[in-house]
Design a protein around this motif. Structure first.
Motif, PDB file in Angstrom:
ATOM      1  N   SER A 196       0.823  -1.105  -0.102  1.00  0.00           N
ATOM      2  CA  SER A 196       0.197   0.026   0.066  1.00  0.00           C
ATOM      3  C   SER A 196       0.941   1.213  -0.083  1.00  0.00           C
ATOM      4  CB  SER A 196      -0.852   0.038   1.347  1.00  0.00           C
ATOM      5  OG  SER A 196      -0.188  -0.210   2.277  1.00  0.00           O
ATOM      6  N   ASP A 197       2.066   1.158   0.447  1.00  0.00           N
ATOM      7  CA  ASP A 197       2.822   2.485   0.719  1.00  0.00           C
ATOM      8  C   ASP A 197       3.658   2.450  -0.607  1.00  0.00           C
ATOM      9  OD1 ASP A 197       4.868   4.199   1.051  1.00  0.00           O
ATOM     10  OD2 ASP A 197       5.813   3.392   2.798  1.00  0.00           O
ATOM     11  N   PRO A 198       3.248   3.509  -1.397  1.00  0.00           N
ATOM     12  CA  PRO A 198       4.196   3.757  -2.750  1.00  0.00           C
ATOM     13  C   PRO A 198       5.464   3.880  -2.678  1.00  0.00           C
ATOM     14  CG  PRO A 198       2.695   5.804  -2.098  1.00  0.00           C
ATOM     15  CD  PRO A 198       2.411   4.527  -0.965  1.00  0.00           C
ATOM     16  N   ALA A 199       5.913   4.426  -1.754  1.00  0.00           N
ATOM     17  CA  ALA A 199       7.514   4.604  -1.356  1.00  0.00           C
ATOM     18  C   ALA A 199       8.303   3.245  -1.418  1.00  0.00           C
ATOM     19  CB  ALA A 199       7.657   5.427  -0.183  1.00  0.00           C
ATOM     20  N   LEU A 200       7.498   2.224  -1.135  1.00  0.00           N
ATOM     21  CA  LEU A 200       8.176   0.835  -1.217  1.00  0.00           C
ATOM     22  C   LEU A 200       8.069   0.479  -2.653  1.00  0.00           C
ATOM     23  CD1 LEU A 200       6.690  -0.585   1.822  1.00  0.00           C
ATOM     24  CD2 LEU A 200       8.820   0.414   1.596  1.00  0.00           C
ATOM     25  N   LYS A 201       9.179   0.080  -3.297  1.00  0.00           N
ATOM     26  CA  LYS A 201       9.533  -0.134  -4.426  1.00  0.00           C
ATOM     27  C   LYS A 201       9.535  -1.607  -4.696  1.00  0.00           C
ATOM     28  CE  LYS A 201      11.900   4.104  -4.922  1.00  0.00           C
ATOM     29  NZ  LYS A 201      13.108   5.148  -4.975  1.00  0.00           N
ATOM     30  N   ILE A 202       9.007  -2.048  -5.936  1.00  0.00           N
ATOM     31  CA  ILE A 202       9.059  -3.398  -6.544  1.00  0.00           C
ATOM     32  C   ILE A 202       9.991  -3.634  -7.476  1.00  0.00           C
ATOM     33  CG2 ILE A 202       7.628  -5.730  -7.151  1.00  0.00           C
ATOM     34  CD1 ILE A 202       5.423  -4.048  -5.367  1.00  0.00           C
ATOM     35  N   PRO A 203      10.855  -4.589  -7.690  1.00  0.00           N
ATOM     36  CA  PRO A 203      11.199  -5.383  -6.676  1.00  0.00           C
ATOM     37  C   PRO A 203      11.769  -4.930  -5.154  1.00  0.00           C
ATOM     38  CG  PRO A 203      12.855  -5.469  -8.630  1.00  0.00           C
ATOM     39  CD  PRO A 203      11.794  -4.546  -8.835  1.00  0.00           C
ATOM     40  N   ALA A 211      12.093 -18.023   9.291  1.00  0.00           N
ATOM     41  CA  ALA A 211      12.481 -16.834   9.304  1.00  0.00           C
ATOM     42  C   ALA A 211      11.708 -15.660   8.391  1.00  0.00           C
ATOM     43  CB  ALA A 211      14.098 -16.499   9.214  1.00  0.00           C
ATOM     44  N   LEU A 212      11.372 -14.755   9.118  1.00  0.00           N
ATOM     45  CA  LEU A 212      10.575 -13.765   8.450  1.00  0.00           C
ATOM     46  C   LEU A 212      11.368 -12.500   8.037  1.00  0.00           C
ATOM     47  CD1 LEU A 212       7.447 -13.817  10.999  1.00  0.00           C
ATOM     48  CD2 LEU A 212       7.606 -14.699   8.680  1.00  0.00           C
ATOM     49  N   CYS A 213      10.947 -11.451   7.034  1.00  0.00           N
ATOM     50  CA  CYS A 213      11.402 -10.377   6.815  1.00  0.00           C
ATOM     51  C   CYS A 213      10.394  -9.492   6.555  1.00  0.00           C
ATOM     52  CB  CYS A 213      12.226 -10.447   5.481  1.00  0.00           C
ATOM     53  SG  CYS A 213      12.864  -9.052   4.770  1.00  0.00           S
ATOM     54  N   ASP A 214      10.558  -8.030   6.947  1.00  0.00           N
ATOM     55  CA  ASP A 214       9.692  -6.930   6.807  1.00  0.00           C
ATOM     56  C   ASP A 214       9.888  -6.157   5.543  1.00  0.00           C
ATOM     57  OD1 ASP A 214       7.495  -5.308   7.686  1.00  0.00           O
ATOM     58  OD2 ASP A 214       9.207  -4.017   8.422  1.00  0.00           O
ATOM     59  N   TYR A 215       8.701  -5.992   4.621  1.00  0.00           N
ATOM     60  CA  TYR A 215       8.995  -4.999   3.609  1.00  0.00           C
ATOM     61  C   TYR A 215       7.378  -4.495   3.525  1.00  0.00           C
ATOM     62  CZ  TYR A 215      10.463  -2.700  -0.428  1.00  0.00           C
ATOM     63  OH  TYR A 215      10.807  -1.738  -1.481  1.00  0.00           O
ATOM     64  N   GLY A 216       7.047  -3.696   4.294  1.00  0.00           N
ATOM     65  CA  GLY A 216       5.559  -3.110   4.225  1.00  0.00           C
ATOM     66  C   GLY A 216       4.756  -4.370   4.841  1.00  0.00           C
ATOM     67  N   ILE A 217       4.744  -5.429   4.450  1.00  0.00           N
ATOM     68  CA  ILE A 217       4.375  -6.695   5.165  1.00  0.00           C
ATOM     69  C   ILE A 217       5.472  -7.579   5.694  1.00  0.00           C
ATOM     70  CG2 ILE A 217       2.367  -6.640   3.512  1.00  0.00           C
ATOM     71  CD1 ILE A 217       3.899  -9.021   1.981  1.00  0.00           C
ATOM     72  N   THR A 218       5.058  -8.440   6.262  1.00  0.00           N
ATOM     73  CA  THR A 218       6.036  -9.530   7.169  1.00  0.00           C
ATOM     74  C   THR A 218       5.774 -10.978   6.028  1.00  0.00           C
ATOM     75  OG1 THR A 218       5.781  -8.565   8.933  1.00  0.00           O
ATOM     76  CG2 THR A 218       6.659 -10.639   9.106  1.00  0.00           C
ATOM     77  N   PHE A 219       6.918 -11.160   5.558  1.00  0.00           N
ATOM     78  CA  PHE A 219       6.712 -12.243   4.645  1.00  0.00           C
ATOM     79  C   PHE A 219       7.822 -13.445   5.010  1.00  0.00           C
ATOM     80  CE2 PHE A 219      10.643 -11.778   1.984  1.00  0.00           C
ATOM     81  CZ  PHE A 219      10.877 -10.622   2.087  1.00  0.00           C
ATOM     82  N   PRO A 220       7.679 -14.580   4.469  1.00  0.00           N
ATOM     83  CA  PRO A 220       8.723 -15.655   5.055  1.00  0.00           C
ATOM     84  C   PRO A 220       9.791 -15.587   4.153  1.00  0.00           C
ATOM     85  CG  PRO A 220       6.527 -16.815   4.544  1.00  0.00           C
ATOM     86  CD  PRO A 220       6.269 -15.276   4.135  1.00  0.00           C
TER      87      PRO A 220
END
Lengths: 258, 206
Positions: free
Chosen positions: B110-117, B160-169
């Motif tokens: 949802s945060d447009p500042a977070l780029k993909i990839p 283990a998880l990682c956080d990038y706007g959402i928490t993902f495995p």
């Protein structure tokens, strides 16, 4: 959250470090591999090797350098300079570079960005742009123009338009190098960096003018850069990577500590 | 000997270089028999899940990987390798290997500042101990480049998880299979520690 990346750039001529690098602690001051290895151990997040070899018959030496670097440092690094075809880029990639830096060749032939991106993936294509502040005009409404050949050739391309175009053509990342700030050590071109970071949705590496940790902080926050490139302040031993990262961390930025 | 599975998915030589540096014997091979008879397997990859599944099938590597998994060969998946071991991926209509039940959604942030990839260094949040993570501390950073992320159905498959706007495995596994969304071969000392731990792992889970 992603850490802000600290990237350093090494100029390589005929397989040796160019004179712009005078790192004090390396065993062999002319050897790009041992300098890269030192920076890697000290915690640099990414490296750029720029091949400034003048004659094309010396270019194969760079492949040996890339291969040697890839065998002893295990972080992403990119290679630029003199790469004009997909084949050139593929060779560098197979030798172990994570990414390819395109600059002058991409301005001369924009389709190169797309072709390399298709062959290697957009995450492997870094578009490096040298930018000069100019009076705003209908051709360059942003007041920033793309220049090539180390700043000697004006292109008439507006920097913001070129950044957007580069993204659309398949670049996965941008290096924004301010020709005006480069070498001054008085700080990055914050306004330019921010304008470009807000115009594209790919990561932006700020380059040119980094002379103190505060400058990196400014461009990584106010300038909206994802990464900051440092060269001479590291090469001349004025700051260590740890000092810079500790400063940024104390100021509240997330950086990778080793 | 560790066999690195060659299925035309990106730069396999960087994994080999890291193992060579650590003096861990390894070979890159596209041969399903070699994969099946390997002491250990590394299943790396970057690129498109659909393309990867197509090549895996053409080379009969899909069946070899399943059989190796079933007979207990220690396997390390990396990046795309971690995605196609799940049942399916949003990137392709082709079924994936289904070694671990789950799917692979694309980041929808949802945060447009977070780029993909999601590209760069990010820290991991430990969930459960694993022998391959024995040299890794909570908060250690690894190098990521991806637009899709692994989502196992069972929580117990997430280490283990990682956080990038959402928490993902970021690290998943089951039995003799462990897999990282990040690139240990590009993650400095922490990544090399993980590769070393895999090389000395017998495949038994905790």
């Amino acid at each position: 959250m992603l850490s802000k990346r600290i990237v350093s750039c090494l100029d390589v001529r005929d397989g040796r470090l160019a004179k712009s690098v005078r790192f004090v602690d390396t065993r062999d001051i002319g050897d790009p591999v041992s300098t890269a290895r030192n920076y890697y151990e000290a915690g640099i997040d990414e490296l750029v090797f720029y091949d400034i070899t003048a004659s094309s018959d010396q270019r194969d030496i760079m492949i040996d350098v890339v291969s040697a670097v890839a065998s002893c440092i295990f972080i992403p690094f990119s290679v630029g300079g003199g790469l004009r075809t997909v084949e050139d880029c593929t060779r560098v990639r197979l030798a172990g570079a994570e990414k390819i830096n395109l600059n002058t060749a991409a301005v001369a032939d924009q389709s190169l960005i797309t072709r390399v991106s298709r062959a290697l993936g957009s995450q492997a294509v870094v578009l490096s742009m040298d930018v000069l502040a100019v009076p705003a005009s209908p051709q360059t409404p942003s007041g920033y123009e793309i220049v090539t050949h180390g700043g000697r050739t004006r292109t008439g391309l507006d920097a913001i338009a070129w950044a957007r175009r580069g993204e659309a053509l398949g670049a996965g990342e941008l290096v924004v190098n301010s020709i005006d700030a480069d070498g001054t050590r008085e700080g990055y071109e914050i306004r330019l960096t921010r304008m470009i970071a807000e115009a594209v949705s790919i990561p932006v590496i700020a380059s040119g003018g980094g002379g103190a940790p505060q400058h990196l902080y400014d461009v990584l926050t106010e300038g909206r850069a994802d990464a900051a490139l440092i060269a001479s302040i590291l090469h001349f031993g004025e700051y260590t990577i740890r000092e810079i990262k500790e400063y940024l961390r104390a100021e509240g930025l997330k950086v990778r500590m080793v | 000997m560790i066999v690195i599975v060659d299925y035309n998915a990106g730069n396999l030589t960087s994994v080999k270089r890291a193992l060579d540096y650590l003096s861990i014997p390894c070979a890159i091979s596209p041969d399903p028999h070699k994969v099946l008879n390997a002491e250990k397997i590394i299943f790396p990859g970057v690129g498109h899940a659909g393309f990867a599944m197509k090549v895996l099938r053409e080379r009969a590597l899909d069946a070899a990987l399943k059989e190796a998994f079933n007979k207990g060969t220690p396997i390390l998946g990396i990046c795309l390798g971690t995605q196609v071991i799940l049942s399916s991926s949003e990137e392709t209509d082709l079924p994936c290997l289904d070694l671990i039940a789950g799917t692979c959604p694309k980041f929808a942030l949802s945060d447009p500042a977070l780029k993909i990839p999601h590209m760069g260094w990010n820290s991991i949040i430990m969930q459960r101990p694993h022998p391959v993570l024995c040299g890794i501390a909570d908060g250690d950073e690894f190098y990521f480049v991806h637009s899709f992320y692994p989502q196992p159905r069972e929580k117990t498959d997430v280490f283990a998880l990682c956080d990038y706007g959402i928490t993902f495995p970021a690290v998943i596994g089951r039995g003799n299979l462990v897999a990282t969304q990040f690139h240990p071969e590009k993650s400095g000392q922490a990544g090399l520690r993980l590769l070393s731990a895999f090389a000395s792992w017998d495949g038994a889970s905790c």
